[in-house]
Scaffold this motif. Sequence first.
Motif, mmCIF file in Angstrom:
data_model
loop_
_atom_site.group_PDB
_atom_site.id
_atom_site.type_symbol
_atom_site.label_atom_id
_atom_site.label_comp_id
_atom_site.label_asym_id
_atom_site.label_seq_id
_atom_site.Cartn_x
_atom_site.Cartn_y
_atom_site.Cartn_z
ATOM 1 N N VAL A 156 0.851 -1.199 0.000
ATOM 2 C CA VAL A 156 0.000 0.000 0.000
ATOM 3 C C VAL A 156 0.882 1.243 0.000
ATOM 4 O O VAL A 156 2.021 1.227 0.454
ATOM 5 C CB VAL A 156 -0.929 0.084 1.235
ATOM 6 N N LYS A 192 -5.518 -3.443 5.707
ATOM 7 C CA LYS A 192 -5.953 -2.374 4.806
ATOM 8 C C LYS A 192 -7.470 -2.319 4.751
ATOM 9 O O LYS A 192 -8.086 -1.256 4.794
ATOM 10 C CB LYS A 192 -5.349 -2.636 3.429
ATOM 11 N N LEU A 202 -4.207 6.194 3.445
ATOM 12 C CA LEU A 202 -3.726 5.363 2.348
ATOM 13 C C LEU A 202 -3.866 6.131 1.043
ATOM 14 O O LEU A 202 -4.886 6.774 0.788
ATOM 15 C CB LEU A 202 -4.536 4.061 2.277
ATOM 16 N N TYR A 248 -3.511 -7.502 3.841
ATOM 17 C CA TYR A 248 -4.665 -6.942 3.140
ATOM 18 C C TYR A 248 -5.820 -6.743 4.101
ATOM 19 O O TYR A 248 -6.554 -5.769 4.020
ATOM 20 C CB TYR A 248 -5.069 -7.878 1.990
#
Lengths: 346, 1129
Positions: B1073, B1107, B1082, B1104
Amino acid sequence: MDIISEKRTRVQLREYDVIDTETTDFPHTYPGYDDAWSQDKFEKKFKVNIIKKEDLNLEYDMIGVDAAITNAIRRILLAEIPTMAVEKVFIYNNTSIVQDEVLAHRLGLIPIKADPRLFEYRQEGDAEGTAEDTLEFQLQIKCTKNPHAPKDATTPEDLFKNSKVYSGHMKWIPIENQGELYKDSDIKTVYDDILIAKLRPGHELDMKMHCVKGIGKDHAKFSPVATASYRLLPEITLLREIEGEQADRLAKCFSNGVIEVVNYPDGRRVAKVKNARKDTCSRNVFQHDDLKDSVKLTRVKDHFICSVESTGALPPDTLVCEAIKVLMGKCRLFLNELDSAGVGRL
Amino acid sequence: MWNIVKDPTVTKPVKELKDKWKLLPAFLQVKGLVNQHVDSFNYFITVDIKKILMANSKITSDADPLFYMKYLNIHIGNPDVEEGFNVTKPTCPHECRLRDMTYSAPITVDIEYTRGQQRVVRNNVPIGRMPIMLRSSKCVLTGKSPAELAKLNECPHDPGGYFIVNGIEKVILCQEQLSKNRMIVEEDSKGGIACQVTSSTHERKTRTNIIVKHGHYYLKHNSFSEDIPIAIVFKAMGVESDQEIVQMIGTDDHTLSVFAPSLEECHRAQVYTQTQALRWMGNKIKQRRIWGGGPKKTPIEEARDLLITTILAHIPTEQFTFKVKAMYMALMVRRIIEAQTNPKLIDDRDYYGNKRVELAGSLLSLLFEDLFKRFNSELKMIADKNIPKIKAAQFDIIKHMRQDQITNGLITAISTGNWTVKRFKMERVGVTQVLSRLSYISALGMMTRINSQFEKTRKVSGPRSLQPSQWGMLCPSDTPEGESCGLVKNLALMTHITTDMEEEPLIKLAFNLGVEDVHLLSGEELSHPDVYMVFLNGGILGVIKDYQRLVHTFRILRRAGYINEFVSIFPNHTHRCVYIASDGGRLCRPYIIVKGGRPMVTQAHLEELNRGVRQFEDFIHDGLIEYLDVNEENDSNVALYQTSISVETTHLEIEPFTLLGVCAGLIPYPHHNQSPRNTYQCAMGKQAMGTIGLNQRNRIDTLLYLLAYPHRPMVKSRTIELINFEQLPAGQNATVAVMSYSGYDIEDAIVMNKASLDRGFGRCLVYRSQKCTLKRYTNQTFDRVLGPMIDATTRKPIWKHEVLDADGISAPGERVESRQVVVNKSMPAVTMNPIQTTPGQPQQVEHREVPIVYKGLEPSYVEKVMISSNNEEAFLIKLLMRQTRRPEIGDKFSSRHGQKGVVGLIAQQEDMPFNDQGICPDLIMNPHGYPSRMTVGKLLELVGGKAGVLEGKFHYGTAFGGSSIHEISKELIKNGFNYLGKDTLTSGITGEHLSGYIYFGPIYYQKLKHMVMDKIHARARGPRAVLTRQPTEGRSREGGLRLGEMERDCLIGHGASMLLLERLMLSSDAFQVDVCNQCGLLGYSGWCHYCQSSRQIASIQIPYACKLLFQELQSMNIIPRLKLSKYFD
């Protein structure tokens, strides 16, 4: 017999355990005994007596040989002598209730009478097979209603035709020149009354089978023997004179003909060992507290009573010879390995 | 009733009855193993359903006072299926199983109703369909011979007793509960004594409590907002004088002094008359919302109604006279007073005489009555609505009778197991279960299972422990381990469960035998110390002075067949009562009657039985054998063996082994085993594969395990013979050497002989079915099956379609590999909207491929293909796939003694030890399995089996009997074997004699369904979940192996941070990211959208899932900001 030599030559069966089972006749086990191997000594000691020889069964004694050798022969008989057995089944039609795989498995276990020495091992990956390595059998059978069945028939055998499929229904089909090489009586199933499947009207079997050469290590169906085994010669020593009721009781503890009760002229009835070979080593004498200390049960360590039961492809005596040949081949291979490794022979 | 006989013949020994056990097959012949289910269902469809109809027989309409509809009769037809509109065809259970249909029969009624001015009678009007229990009186299978059953594709050994709903076999489990309409005196959590009655009638189910609070007695009921002083309730019931109240309860000094405060309290409340009391109570009634419904009632009326209908609902109130109800309540108070001084009088809730078992029939009748009531109220509503309308055709109610409501109600209840009966506020889940067809034993075991209503989570040992009163009724061994231990029980072999019986004749009989009617008695007479009260099914009948005569005559009449054999009568001396019970759900069991120290059954009777001129029923009719329920059993003196009969003995046990159930009956010599081992075997016997039924090859089940060569056990038991286990075995007799071998046999692992496996030992067949339906959609499109796709160059079907026949379905005999298509089905892309067609052109419908794909590590063979249709779908295609498996390392086996183990090594035959005859073991078991488990039964099974093999016969290992070890030893000696079963063996590896004697012989081994092939799983790379991008979970989805919390803790403890990082992120869901170090949010492709800059962007790797979390937090207005710093600063 002194204690040491008894320890060396006898296995003793005691009430709860067996002692002196291990082989000890190699050099330096016991002081004062020369156990070095010599051809002369071996030849003097070694004996083979054939006790019983039948079509399929063989019983022979091997005396004066190490357990390892006897066992090697047994192991080779079980696992390394080749025979022919059904390996591939091509099922064109099977409407019976027996599943294809189960049927194929059953066919595989049927002993085939064919001399395996006349055939080659099939090459890996070869699906077709040649006349040198394959025997082909065919099984085509259809169950129908019996039109001439008696009115009061109730059993399937009467009511239907071909209600049972036997190994005898398997037909050998010669490939290439096999028809000239072998007679019909050379190649067939050993027994023709092995039940393969049961059918009912409308059921049909149509299949071809390929028999190939293989060894028992690979699959038990290739094993040429039903079993091959040996036992040690039993020996019974009566440590005291046993007479009267005790003698009868003692005789009952062993198989028939092992102990005989002798009528002495003075009217006493005394137990005597008649034929220890017949004993099954059941040790039932240890049941009786008053007898258990008066009998000594031993087995001779280097006297093997071997028995071979052939499945029928080859006679049992041939099998033993074959086994010895395989063993010799292994020895030769081993010696060659030793030679090539540069380790000197004895 | 113990008549002490002074007859000298009593002392003379009676000859021991031989072959007493033969009564058992006779019993099972008439009763069958699952008789309780079938009986109760039969009772429901023949008797109970008519009662329900009569209770709800008339429908009237508010719109037209002249309109009525009356049910005259109800029938259950024969099972059939509907083929097309109004065309039916008789069916059989197997057809329903195969075609996924319901095995049901039409319910028809005869009705009389008015159409306009006419009175019309119509017969056989269908109102719905009733699922039919197999082997019930309406089932096509009843009374058929094995040959006829074979024609219907049915196994003659199948017990029946289950339903087939949408092709699935469903069992309604027996439910155990506390008996209804009985007083239970118990201690509550605060140590006070309370008396509780759960009343149950057809209309209502209520619970009434009488409690003690500060020395006062109160009525506690959930329709009152507070507890009502008991004296007020008495007054409300019309017992206005205090003297009367006290007379009912008891006039001894102690009672008087204890009860006085309660009377005082009533006076303090200034309640003296019935009206006052009713008003007082009426004001305490919880206000319930009543929609519409009738004119508003005054509190007095409401309280009176409540007393009539709700409080102690099972005691009938005739014309507002509460006398009997008041007496009943007085008795409840008396019981409490007595229990307060004598704690022995507190009832035991777990005592099995206080339990009733609810069966399929009674559960269905509850459901049916509810559905029928709803059906009727709907009809009434339609009538109310339609009669006022003026139409050309007259209102004909028959046209409004819809069948589907009752049908669907019954079918959904049975198929989901959710039992919802509105009027009882009953909502139970898991009442039905899918019949387990893993093995014959598992199916049979399921039919005898009893489920307890008790919550599994509560931590009390009482309901779970084995109650002495369960003796002979429930199997002491067969219960699961773990959470439902002791709550799920199994019936013993000879247990019978009663159904409801008529009370009327019993009441008359009791009065004729000298019982004084309760209606004619005053309170004083009722509580008199000289008399015993007589109860029938929880209701007071009256009193009797000479209770012994009553009980004795009653029993004589029962034995003579004048009273139903299942009616029980027994005195309770602590209660000073005689209880007569004729209600359903009592467990009972037959016993031989003993009179004067002699069993009534003689050898002559047994010989008659042997010759077939005598049936079990005849023993009952002749008064030689009678059924005792749990309560009556406790009033009897039952001798276990004939030798232990004394003067006091009243009954003799038929056979002691019948105290075990079906599953425990398989165990040889269970009485020599440690008891938990028998319990383990009961659970494992259900997982053993073998034969599931003689029709197993005609079935298409989702999963079916069969053994290629099942054996009859060498050591059998009477139970094994009785349940036909020998016809449907599940296991093989393995020659076992109990010795240590190789070290691959530790921890219960077993070593197997490869040659034995080659010859077929443990070989099994696994069948799995694939199902596919071809539907027709509303827009005239339909699913289709296309032939195989042909490769353009080779002109052969592509690999995926290799096994397909020209019709697009795989052919029988075909070998199918993983990911190959077995049915090439395709579905129209549009199924809802009508398709636009251009006129002139043939209709072109786009199809989407939805093939049925085979998945599995090993290839399967197609055994058979069934193409059929069922009610909803146009076509139904079922494929049966077969696999043959030989045992491999890790497959699970078990003997019949709870000794399970996995295969640890498959050894070559030549390496196996052999005995003097050259016999090699099939299986080697480590002797360490014995000392701690103490399964002596297994040792006995081995010698028994060995002697049996040598003699060519089967030995018996029946519980509390069986062949004796002396007998077996003798046979071994006769055949030249050691009397202990130990052989001299030679090592197959060294060729030397083994230095120990080896326990050697056949033991019956079961192959359990747990096989390595179904469990093996590993993954390096593979699919990931869409949302989190983490590896999927589970073997079926080719999932990853989880590194869980505890494993993580371990790594943290070791400080293996890099390994942690790899396991938890890199090998899972690592994700690159872009993070803006300025705002901490982000970014995306090197650009921070928030800062509108790319200056501070750094690229880092995070999971992930992390995120995802940040984004989800953002979506709910929480901003997670990342702060980055250089690691090396």
